[in-house]
Motif scaffolding. Structure first.
Motif, mmCIF file in Angstrom:
data_model
loop_
_atom_site.group_PDB
_atom_site.id
_atom_site.type_symbol
_atom_site.label_atom_id
_atom_site.label_comp_id
_atom_site.label_asym_id
_atom_site.label_seq_id
_atom_site.Cartn_x
_atom_site.Cartn_y
_atom_site.Cartn_z
ATOM 1 N N PHE A 64 0.863 -1.175 0.000
ATOM 2 C CA PHE A 64 0.000 0.000 0.000
ATOM 3 C C PHE A 64 0.899 1.224 0.000
ATOM 4 C CE2 PHE A 64 -2.537 -3.333 1.898
ATOM 5 C CZ PHE A 64 -3.793 -3.155 1.349
ATOM 6 N N ASP A 65 0.784 2.047 -1.038
ATOM 7 C CA ASP A 65 1.631 3.236 -1.184
ATOM 8 C C ASP A 65 3.114 2.874 -1.096
ATOM 9 O OD1 ASP A 65 -0.623 4.912 -1.357
ATOM 10 O OD2 ASP A 65 -0.774 5.010 0.825
ATOM 11 N N GLY A 66 3.441 1.723 -1.689
ATOM 12 C CA GLY A 66 4.837 1.308 -1.747
ATOM 13 C C GLY A 66 5.369 0.640 -0.498
ATOM 14 N N VAL A 67 4.524 0.439 0.497
ATOM 15 C CA VAL A 67 4.949 -0.174 1.760
ATOM 16 C C VAL A 67 4.303 -1.547 1.891
ATOM 17 C CG1 VAL A 67 4.965 0.048 4.271
ATOM 18 C CG2 VAL A 67 5.173 2.098 2.837
ATOM 19 N N PRO A 68 5.096 -2.594 2.188
ATOM 20 C CA PRO A 68 4.512 -3.935 2.314
ATOM 21 C C PRO A 68 3.809 -4.139 3.653
ATOM 22 C CG PRO A 68 6.875 -4.036 2.681
ATOM 23 C CD PRO A 68 6.571 -2.622 2.299
ATOM 24 N N TYR A 69 2.707 -4.851 3.619
ATOM 25 C CA TYR A 69 1.936 -5.186 4.813
ATOM 26 C C TYR A 69 1.546 -6.662 4.740
ATOM 27 C CZ TYR A 69 1.296 -0.120 5.429
ATOM 28 O OH TYR A 69 1.489 1.223 5.590
ATOM 29 N N VAL A 70 1.460 -7.292 5.893
ATOM 30 C CA VAL A 70 1.082 -8.700 5.962
ATOM 31 C C VAL A 70 -0.372 -8.816 6.410
ATOM 32 C CG1 VAL A 70 1.981 -8.923 8.325
ATOM 33 C CG2 VAL A 70 1.647 -10.965 6.929
ATOM 34 N N LEU A 71 -1.091 -9.749 5.815
ATOM 35 C CA LEU A 71 -2.492 -9.958 6.146
ATOM 36 C C LEU A 71 -2.598 -10.844 7.391
ATOM 37 C CD1 LEU A 71 -5.485 -9.573 5.233
ATOM 38 C CD2 LEU A 71 -5.271 -11.785 4.080
ATOM 39 N N GLU A 72 -3.322 -10.366 8.381
ATOM 40 C CA GLU A 72 -3.563 -11.115 9.616
ATOM 41 C C GLU A 72 -5.063 -11.297 9.800
ATOM 42 O OE1 GLU A 72 -1.493 -12.544 11.537
ATOM 43 O OE2 GLU A 72 0.453 -11.571 11.308
ATOM 44 N N HIS A 73 -5.463 -12.498 10.219
ATOM 45 C CA HIS A 73 -6.877 -12.812 10.390
ATOM 46 C C HIS A 73 -7.323 -12.572 11.827
ATOM 47 C CE1 HIS A 73 -7.703 -14.743 6.435
ATOM 48 N NE2 HIS A 73 -6.389 -14.875 6.447
ATOM 49 N N ALA A 74 -8.572 -12.167 11.971
ATOM 50 C CA ALA A 74 -9.146 -11.923 13.293
ATOM 51 C C ALA A 74 -9.226 -13.218 14.085
ATOM 52 C CB ALA A 74 -10.537 -11.312 13.152
ATOM 53 N N ILE A 75 -9.296 -13.081 15.398
ATOM 54 C CA ILE A 75 -9.437 -14.229 16.294
ATOM 55 C C ILE A 75 -10.807 -14.189 16.954
ATOM 56 C CG2 ILE A 75 -8.652 -15.264 18.456
ATOM 57 C CD1 ILE A 75 -5.823 -14.378 17.742
ATOM 58 N N ARG A 76 -11.516 -15.314 16.855
ATOM 59 C CA ARG A 76 -12.761 -15.514 17.600
ATOM 60 C C ARG A 76 -12.620 -16.828 18.360
ATOM 61 N NH1 ARG A 76 -16.601 -12.478 19.141
ATOM 62 N NH2 ARG A 76 -18.429 -13.513 18.262
ATOM 63 N N THR A 77 -13.090 -16.845 19.588
ATOM 64 C CA THR A 77 -12.981 -18.047 20.408
ATOM 65 C C THR A 77 -14.355 -18.454 20.934
ATOM 66 O OG1 THR A 77 -12.499 -16.725 22.377
ATOM 67 C CG2 THR A 77 -10.622 -17.535 21.100
ATOM 68 N N ASP A 78 -14.454 -19.702 21.356
ATOM 69 C CA ASP A 78 -15.715 -20.185 21.913
ATOM 70 C C ASP A 78 -16.077 -19.440 23.186
ATOM 71 O OD1 ASP A 78 -15.791 -22.170 19.903
ATOM 72 O OD2 ASP A 78 -14.559 -23.520 21.136
ATOM 73 N N PHE A 79 -15.076 -19.223 24.048
ATOM 74 C CA PHE A 79 -15.290 -18.566 25.333
ATOM 75 C C PHE A 79 -14.174 -17.557 25.582
ATOM 76 C CE2 PHE A 79 -17.352 -22.665 25.673
ATOM 77 C CZ PHE A 79 -18.529 -22.395 26.356
#
Length: 271
Positions: A154-169
């Motif tokens: 993005f605008d010449g800068v690299p970024y890594v995709l991270e996924h959200a965390i959902r838990t049972d409890f």
């Protein structure tokens, strides 16, 4: 609207083997020790835990870990938890290590309904490129490693995709809470507790002081009750039972550390 349950045992009664848990706290600070003890007493196993660290000394999540009840840890810090390190290196435990800020944002995103996000943290490392040991084989080799993640510029800068965390409890500890589940956290206990609470589909809070609805100033509430399903009021003895990770003394002047010993063990967490 009254979310108060009679006991910690009742509050965790439906947590089954293999459940995923987001657990608040950092080191010994803000850890829901009473709920964890109740879960330990139930005997559930195969738990998948998301927390900054997996307990310190012999308290908190370290109790479940030592009993062999934890199958996987998603967190940022192993530190001085020797049993955590032993199980990891022996191939008895899956571990996903995440940069601390990324872990916090993944929990928050899960609670906000954001499926994934891009961050610069970890770009150019094994966090993004894969290869971090998730499980060792017990003989010094890696049995399973983390996969590579998507990287985008993005605008010449690299970024890594991270996924959200959902838990049972989610299990959290608050300084004050009301019967509707509105919570206030004290000082450093506010670091991971609100985020863990947001990520859990069923969130259980132990509170040091239970008050009636309307007592808490709405502007002072750190986590609204919409995120909380159950509230457990701690006894006065449970509320004040707090450990010290890194005890220091001032022998000859301000700021001097005590000699290393059993009372000055540091784990890097907040007390």
């Amino acid at each position: 609207m009254d979310k108060v349950v009679a006991s910690a045992a009742d509050a965790v009664a439906d947590i089954a083997d293999g459940a995923s848990l987001a657990v608040g706290g950092f080191g010994l600070g803000g850890v829901p020790t009473v709920l964890i003890a109740a879960l330990h007493a139930r005997g559930v196993t195969g738990l998948r835990v998301v927390s900054n660290n997996c307990g310190a000394l012999d308290t908190g999540l370290a109790v479940l870990l030592a009993a062999g009840r934890v199958a996987r840890v998603t967190g940022s810090y192993i530190g001085a938890n020797k049993e955590f390190a032993r199980q990891y290196l022996a191939g008895e435990l899956d571990v996903e290590l995440i940069p601390q800020g990324t872990l916090a944002e993944r929990l928050r995103a899960g609670g906000c309904g954001i499926p994934a996000f891009y961050t610069p943290a970890g770009v150019g490392t094994q966090v993004a490129e894969g290869g971090l040991p998730v499980r060792y084989d017990g003989r010094g080799g890696v049995a399973a490693a983390s996969p590579p993640k998507e990287v985008r510029e993005f605008d010449g800068v690299p970024y890594v995709l991270e996924h959200a965390i959902r838990t049972d409890f989610a299990l959290v500890r608050a300084a004050r809470g009301d019967r509707h589940g509105n919570l206030v956290f004290a000082k450093s206990s506010r670091n991971f507790n609100p985020l863990a609470a947001m990520a859990g589909r069923v969130t259980v809070a132990e509170v040091e002081e239970l008050v009636e609805p309307g007592v808490l100033d709405p502007d002072a509430v750190h986590l609204p009750g919409v995120f909380v399903r159950r509230v457990v009021a701690l006894s006065p003895e449970e509320a004040v039972a707090k450990g010290v990770e890194n005890r220091t003394v001032s022998a000859d002047g301000p700021g001097r550390r005590a000699a290393d010993g059993p009372e000055s063990r540091a784990t890097g967490g907040a007390s």
